[in-house]
Design a protein around this motif. Structure first.
Motif, PDB file in Angstrom:
ATOM      1  N   ARG A  31       0.804  -1.229   0.000  1.00 54.10           N
ATOM      2  CA  ARG A  31       0.000   0.000   0.000  1.00 54.10           C
ATOM      3  C   ARG A  31       0.838   1.281   0.000  1.00 54.10           C
ATOM      4  NH1 ARG A  31      -3.491  -0.833   5.079  1.00 54.10           N
ATOM      5  NH2 ARG A  31      -2.080  -2.548   5.558  1.00 54.10           N
ATOM      6  N   TYR A  32       2.126   1.131   0.325  1.00 51.82           N
ATOM      7  CA  TYR A  32       2.940   2.337   0.491  1.00 51.82           C
ATOM      8  C   TYR A  32       4.038   2.473  -0.555  1.00 51.82           C
ATOM      9  CZ  TYR A  32       0.377   1.875   4.734  1.00 51.82           C
ATOM     10  OH  TYR A  32      -0.661   1.732   5.626  1.00 51.82           O
ATOM     11  N   ILE A  33       4.250   1.447  -1.356  1.00 52.82           N
ATOM     12  CA  ILE A  33       5.322   1.508  -2.340  1.00 52.82           C
ATOM     13  C   ILE A  33       4.745   1.734  -3.738  1.00 52.82           C
ATOM     14  CG2 ILE A  33       6.826   0.030  -0.964  1.00 52.82           C
ATOM     15  CD1 ILE A  33       6.099  -2.253  -2.963  1.00 52.82           C
ATOM     16  N   THR A  34       5.628   1.977  -4.693  1.00 53.64           N
ATOM     17  CA  THR A  34       5.153   2.198  -6.066  1.00 53.64           C
ATOM     18  C   THR A  34       5.768   1.219  -7.066  1.00 53.64           C
ATOM     19  OG1 THR A  34       6.762   4.015  -6.057  1.00 53.64           O
ATOM     20  CG2 THR A  34       4.448   4.608  -5.867  1.00 53.64           C
ATOM     21  N   SER A  35       6.824   0.520  -6.646  1.00 58.05           N
ATOM     22  CA  SER A  35       7.425  -0.506  -7.506  1.00 58.05           C
ATOM     23  C   SER A  35       7.768  -1.727  -6.664  1.00 58.05           C
ATOM     24  CB  SER A  35       8.708   0.019  -8.176  1.00 58.05           C
ATOM     25  OG  SER A  35       8.384   1.019  -9.137  1.00 58.05           O
ATOM     26  N   ALA A  36       7.427  -2.917  -7.188  1.00 52.67           N
ATOM     27  CA  ALA A  36       7.679  -4.165  -6.455  1.00 52.67           C
ATOM     28  C   ALA A  36       8.722  -4.995  -7.188  1.00 52.67           C
ATOM     29  CB  ALA A  36       6.380  -4.963  -6.342  1.00 52.67           C
ATOM     30  N   ASN A  37       9.762  -5.386  -6.463  1.00 53.67           N
ATOM     31  CA  ASN A  37      10.766  -6.296  -7.022  1.00 53.67           C
ATOM     32  C   ASN A  37      10.352  -7.703  -6.616  1.00 53.67           C
ATOM     33  OD1 ASN A  37      12.232  -3.776  -7.304  1.00 53.67           O
ATOM     34  ND2 ASN A  37      12.751  -4.021  -5.131  1.00 53.67           N
ATOM     35  N   ILE A  38       9.883  -8.483  -7.573  1.00 53.31           N
ATOM     36  CA  ILE A  38       9.298  -9.780  -7.237  1.00 53.31           C
ATOM     37  C   ILE A  38      10.292 -10.906  -7.505  1.00 53.31           C
ATOM     38  CG2 ILE A  38       7.355 -11.344  -7.643  1.00 53.31           C
ATOM     39  CD1 ILE A  38       5.668  -8.939  -8.424  1.00 53.31           C
ATOM     40  N   ALA A  39      10.551 -11.689  -6.450  1.00 51.99           N
ATOM     41  CA  ALA A  39      11.490 -12.814  -6.567  1.00 51.99           C
ATOM     42  C   ALA A  39      10.999 -13.792  -7.626  1.00 51.99           C
ATOM     43  CB  ALA A  39      11.631 -13.519  -5.221  1.00 51.99           C
ATOM     44  N   CYS A  40      11.940 -14.421  -8.319  1.00 56.25           N
ATOM     45  CA  CYS A  40      11.636 -15.193  -9.528  1.00 56.25           C
ATOM     46  C   CYS A  40      11.902 -16.685  -9.389  1.00 56.25           C
ATOM     47  CB  CYS A  40      12.460 -14.645 -10.690  1.00 56.25           C
ATOM     48  SG  CYS A  40      12.217 -12.897 -10.997  1.00 56.25           S
ATOM     49  N   HIS A  52      13.006  -9.628  -9.989  1.00 54.36           N
ATOM     50  CA  HIS A  52      14.061  -9.495  -8.982  1.00 54.36           C
ATOM     51  C   HIS A  52      14.932 -10.752  -9.046  1.00 54.36           C
ATOM     52  CE1 HIS A  52      15.840  -7.626  -5.574  1.00 54.36           C
ATOM     53  NE2 HIS A  52      15.376  -8.421  -4.655  1.00 54.36           N
ATOM     54  N   PRO A  53      15.693 -10.885 -10.123  1.00 53.38           N
ATOM     55  CA  PRO A  53      16.454 -12.123 -10.316  1.00 53.38           C
ATOM     56  C   PRO A  53      17.650 -12.218  -9.385  1.00 53.38           C
ATOM     57  CG  PRO A  53      16.963 -10.572 -12.064  1.00 53.38           C
ATOM     58  CD  PRO A  53      15.874  -9.942 -11.233  1.00 53.38           C
ATOM     59  N   GLY A  54      17.938 -13.421  -8.940  1.00 50.97           N
ATOM     60  CA  GLY A  54      19.085 -13.643  -8.047  1.00 50.97           C
ATOM     61  C   GLY A  54      19.857 -14.881  -8.456  1.00 50.97           C
ATOM     62  N   TYR A  55      20.838 -15.220  -7.655  1.00 51.74           N
ATOM     63  CA  TYR A  55      21.557 -16.469  -7.886  1.00 51.74           C
ATOM     64  C   TYR A  55      20.629 -17.656  -7.607  1.00 51.74           C
ATOM     65  CZ  TYR A  55      26.134 -14.144  -8.129  1.00 51.74           C
ATOM     66  OH  TYR A  55      27.209 -13.373  -8.498  1.00 51.74           O
ATOM     67  N   PRO A  56      20.868 -18.784  -8.259  1.00 48.15           N
ATOM     68  CA  PRO A  56      20.049 -19.980  -7.983  1.00 48.15           C
ATOM     69  C   PRO A  56      20.460 -20.578  -6.648  1.00 48.15           C
ATOM     70  CG  PRO A  56      21.763 -20.515  -9.572  1.00 48.15           C
ATOM     71  CD  PRO A  56      21.883 -19.040  -9.282  1.00 48.15           C
ATOM     72  N   ASP A  57      20.019 -19.986  -5.567  1.00 49.37           N
ATOM     73  CA  ASP A  57      20.508 -20.362  -4.240  1.00 49.37           C
ATOM     74  C   ASP A  57      19.418 -20.107  -3.207  1.00 49.37           C
ATOM     75  OD1 ASP A  57      22.040 -20.954  -2.014  1.00 49.37           O
ATOM     76  OD2 ASP A  57      23.030 -19.003  -1.972  1.00 49.37           O
ATOM     77  N   ALA A 101      -1.323 -11.233 -15.102  1.00 52.65           N
ATOM     78  CA  ALA A 101      -1.994 -10.294 -14.194  1.00 52.65           C
ATOM     79  C   ALA A 101      -2.575  -9.114 -14.977  1.00 52.65           C
ATOM     80  CB  ALA A 101      -1.013  -9.790 -13.130  1.00 52.65           C
ATOM     81  N   GLY A 102      -2.433  -9.148 -16.274  1.00 48.58           N
ATOM     82  CA  GLY A 102      -3.046  -8.112 -17.103  1.00 48.58           C
ATOM     83  C   GLY A 102      -2.187  -6.882 -17.309  1.00 48.58           C
ATOM     84  N   THR A 103      -0.893  -7.019 -17.108  1.00 44.99           N
ATOM     85  CA  THR A 103      -0.022  -5.864 -17.294  1.00 44.99           C
ATOM     86  C   THR A 103       1.304  -6.358 -17.873  1.00 44.99           C
ATOM     87  OG1 THR A 103       1.028  -3.995 -16.178  1.00 44.99           O
ATOM     88  CG2 THR A 103       0.731  -5.985 -14.860  1.00 44.99           C
ATOM     89  N   SER A 104       2.336  -5.549 -17.753  1.00 47.29           N
ATOM     90  CA  SER A 104       3.625  -6.014 -18.269  1.00 47.29           C
ATOM     91  C   SER A 104       4.736  -5.585 -17.320  1.00 47.29           C
ATOM     92  CB  SER A 104       3.868  -5.464 -19.678  1.00 47.29           C
ATOM     93  OG  SER A 104       3.893  -4.062 -19.631  1.00 47.29           O
ATOM     94  N   LEU A 105       5.892  -6.133 -17.565  1.00 47.24           N
ATOM     95  CA  LEU A 105       7.036  -5.904 -16.690  1.00 47.24           C
ATOM     96  C   LEU A 105       7.488  -4.447 -16.789  1.00 47.24           C
ATOM     97  CD1 LEU A 105       8.326  -8.086 -14.989  1.00 47.24           C
ATOM     98  CD2 LEU A 105      10.040  -8.403 -16.756  1.00 47.24           C
ATOM     99  N   GLN A 106       7.728  -3.826 -15.638  1.00 46.59           N
ATOM    100  CA  GLN A 106       8.208  -2.449 -15.617  1.00 46.59           C
ATOM    101  C   GLN A 106       9.721  -2.377 -15.514  1.00 46.59           C
ATOM    102  OE1 GLN A 106       6.996   1.218 -12.775  1.00 46.59           O
ATOM    103  NE2 GLN A 106       8.425  -0.226 -11.851  1.00 46.59           N
ATOM    104  N   HIS A 107      10.284  -3.210 -14.631  1.00 46.34           N
ATOM    105  CA  HIS A 107      11.722  -3.062 -14.363  1.00 46.34           C
ATOM    106  C   HIS A 107      12.372  -4.381 -13.966  1.00 46.34           C
ATOM    107  CE1 HIS A 107      10.106  -2.890 -10.241  1.00 46.34           C
ATOM    108  NE2 HIS A 107      11.319  -3.187  -9.811  1.00 46.34           N
ATOM    109  N   VAL A 108      13.699  -4.334 -13.872  1.00 45.46           N
ATOM    110  CA  VAL A 108      14.514  -5.465 -13.425  1.00 45.46           C
ATOM    111  C   VAL A 108      15.471  -4.936 -12.367  1.00 45.46           C
ATOM    112  CG1 VAL A 108      16.266  -7.156 -14.105  1.00 45.46           C
ATOM    113  CG2 VAL A 108      14.415  -6.569 -15.696  1.00 45.46           C
ATOM    114  N   LYS A 109      15.523  -5.633 -11.241  1.00 41.85           N
ATOM    115  CA  LYS A 109      16.504  -5.267 -10.217  1.00 41.85           C
ATOM    116  C   LYS A 109      17.166  -6.539  -9.713  1.00 41.85           C
ATOM    117  CE  LYS A 109      16.855  -3.708  -5.431  1.00 41.85           C
ATOM    118  NZ  LYS A 109      16.243  -3.008  -4.284  1.00 41.85           N
TER     119      LYS A 109
END
Lengths: 257, 257, 257, 257
Positions: free
Chosen positions: C26-35, C62-67, C101-109
């Motif tokens: 509710r308080y943020i504007t961009s979500a980095n979602i683990a993959c 929100h890509p990370g190492y396979p760990d 979800a009816g939208t598209s990817l905004q960013h990558v972190k």
């Protein structure tokens, strides 16, 4: 004069096959069996332990980093205690299959990146030593000949097998020549056979830059994951036996001498 | 009169926490510790084994399907021998941490979908029995009270602990009421306490449809993965002790009687 | 004046829960979602993408190492090309859930150890840049403000969001103070609020040793994996809005300015 | 007359190799590329996508159960929505590599146990259909010819390719003969060639018990994971072309006719 020949085994995983275990097993005396972290799975472990038992080959745990995707060949940062616990976990699992094959664990040899890291990093070496002592202080620990790890394990009172690599060139200081150095891997079979016999009979090797060096070798590593590797194992074993050298499992050798 | 109280423990994984192990450990006598397949990791296993040892709680392996994503709660088809090898692997790994905690493994209790499957599937039951016998025939095997698995393990000569679930309703034939049946899970603490005391003192339970049934119970399962579960453990233990019933680890109970 | 607030989300996995996503969203504007590599699973990704869409929050991979065992916080050696392919894989997977979800990817972190490594290692940075360009050159790449990675991505023509950490102290040279340095993490809420407002209004921060430094900040990272973290998000957002600063998703901000 | 030839590809994983992709690629027109769940890894996916692009072969996602240990051949219970999300995840990941290879995804074909389960289980079929529609309703879905899955996907408005298996015997009702039935797998190359030509030219096959049956076949599955499988692909393709039948990727065929 006697020596052990060891090889990595049990590296298949599910539908994936690596190595020709049923061929190479006939020429070696100790098997380092993957424990499901960098390779191997429970069914492969059961089958490989039974195969080793059947051939009178000593069963060893071959614990690695939890990195199947990298086959345990990639360095992985660990937090304190993690290496100890990774080793305990894998030794324990392997020991269950040694038991179910009607025998018991002979040795432990870290795999790949973990082997190389522990050879020179004291904290990693210490964690591995603690794991082996906690599980069973009678287990033999296989380490790179002349490494700090070998020294630390010896001082800690463990039974230590110093390992040499017949098809790898050495630097004058006794370290393995890095793989990217020309000549680092010796492909000529005759040369490998001669090195092996000389090393076992005299304790000496000629380094990559022509210097003579002494190297303690309780066991020789025979690579098994390339097709046809068993032929090199066969020729090494025959050369040794032709010279009257006994090839026998680590458990029957005098160690820490 | 005496009984064992067991709880699933060591289900955390890396940065992920499940359960309040340090609280519930004070009220139970046997701990089923996850072995890294459906939950748990080597460092959690080491920590949980040490915690159990410190509290005089019997250490058990809690092997499950290799399904961290499903927490071992999903059925997984296996090929012949796989269950045996999965069990051997996990028992072996857990035994290493029992050793490193200065003690040894007391029992084995399959987890989740594997527990339920083995309770009624003879091939799965047989593979688990073989694994336990191959690893250590003195280990106690915890099984659903009255199940075919319990019978098979007893006939195979194993030490078998029959398990009952105090907060679960039973059908008149002694089977657990399916979770989707109304009233299958008993949430009223007073009712749970009364059931526990009656069961331990008389060997009897009232089924979900009002029939009296006999149920052998060597150990009671206390769920630990919901917040505050330790309070139910506490109240159950206190109720039992108030009635003069001894609460003690499986290893000190007469089994197979 | 405007700024984006981002937070790591979707870090739960199967039965394991981390974070209070439905509160912090509710308080943020961009979500980095683990993959699914260091955290998250497909069902968590689907749910989190839908949650973000519903709240008008920009969806990021929100890509990370396979760990999973190390939550992506451990350095992992990779062979050339592996980071590129790990990033492509995870961006692709995440984009499928953004679509569903009816939208598209905004960013990558990038996440954790990979974020820190790429901030200073040119080869890793280059592989990430290549992956983003290959997948969709319109995607926004979130990088540590002032890092070599930020420079390289800008030069490569990507849309780059420079990121600052309101609750982390900075060295005088603009680098994050190492976590083991006293004062490296700022726990005082009032101090964090003041830093945030000053930074957004003036582009300035006071370093840990009292120097004034300029820091470009398109987005502020709000940690979400500690209980109650949403309260800090709430107070930061309110402080910003009270000052007339617009809090808006990265996609609506002028970048590369 | 025209037909597509498809084969499973990209099933190698890390140090493990399965299949001779660079040989079989020359004879097929559509590649089902493993997506890292039952086989394959990001680097293998990248390489395989590039190989397919280079040979003008249509790129398909080949999603399976998350079961590398079982190569996706074991049934796995899933909770509602999980199959949908597993498919979305893998399609998304694969599409990233199609993009990075300079093309786009042509089709989706579920793998192994999931393929067989979806062929007859409506809930699984429905979840897969939903995933494909959510990701890209223009994607072609490859299904077992004549299955309920094929019907459902057609009714849902998807582009559906009906698949036949040239080296598998069929029951009189159009179902595949179970693998444990004698004669279920046809090893005689001449017989396979004749079946293929007859099927494509007439739409007819002779069932295992001698009955003539009609089978819609848009694409033929050529097994690729046995050594030398590419030779069968070669001979099938040559037999077809000798008969004037065009062998072409799914994307260029009239489907849903």
């Amino acid at each position: 004069m006697q020596i052990d020949l060891n090889s990595d085994m049990g590296e298949s995983f599910g539908a994936y096959t690596i190595g020709e275990d049923d061929k190479i097993i006939r020429y070696i005396t100790s098997a380092n069996i993957a424990c499901g972290y960098h390779a191997g799975d429970p069914s492969v472990m059961a089958k490989t332990a039974a195969l080793a038992k059947q051939h009178g080959v000593g069963i060893g745990a071959h614990p690695g980093y939890p990195d199947l995707a990298g086959f345990g060949r990639r360095n992985l940062q660990t937090f304190p205690g993690e290496i100890r616990n990774y080793i305990l976990y894998q030794i324990g699992a392997m020991s269950a299959f040694a038991k179910s094959a009607g025998t018991s664990l002979q040795h432990v040899k870290p795999h790949g990146a973990l082997y190389n890291f522990a050879a020179k990093n004291e904290e990693a070496a210490q964690e591995i030593i603690e794991a082996v002592k906690a599980f069973n202080p009678e287990l033999i620990l296989v380490t790179l000949s002349g490494s700090i790890f070998a020294q630390m394990a010896t001082q800690a009172g463990l039974r230590v097998a110093q390992e040499a690599f017949p098809d790898r060139a050495y630097l004058a200081d006794g370290q393995l020549a890095p793989r990217n150095m020309p000549g680092a891997v010796i492909h000529d079979e005759t040369a490998v056979r001669e090195r092996v016999v000389k090393l076992v009979k005299t304790g000496k090797l000629i380094s990559i830059d022509g210097k003579e060096l002494f190297l303690k070798a309780d066991t020789l590593c025979i690579h098994g994951d390339t097709p046809g590797a068993w032929k090199l194992a066969k020729t090494i074993r025959e050369s040794l036996e032709k010279q009257g050298i006994t090839v026998a499992p680590l458990s029957s050798l005098p160690l820490n001498t």
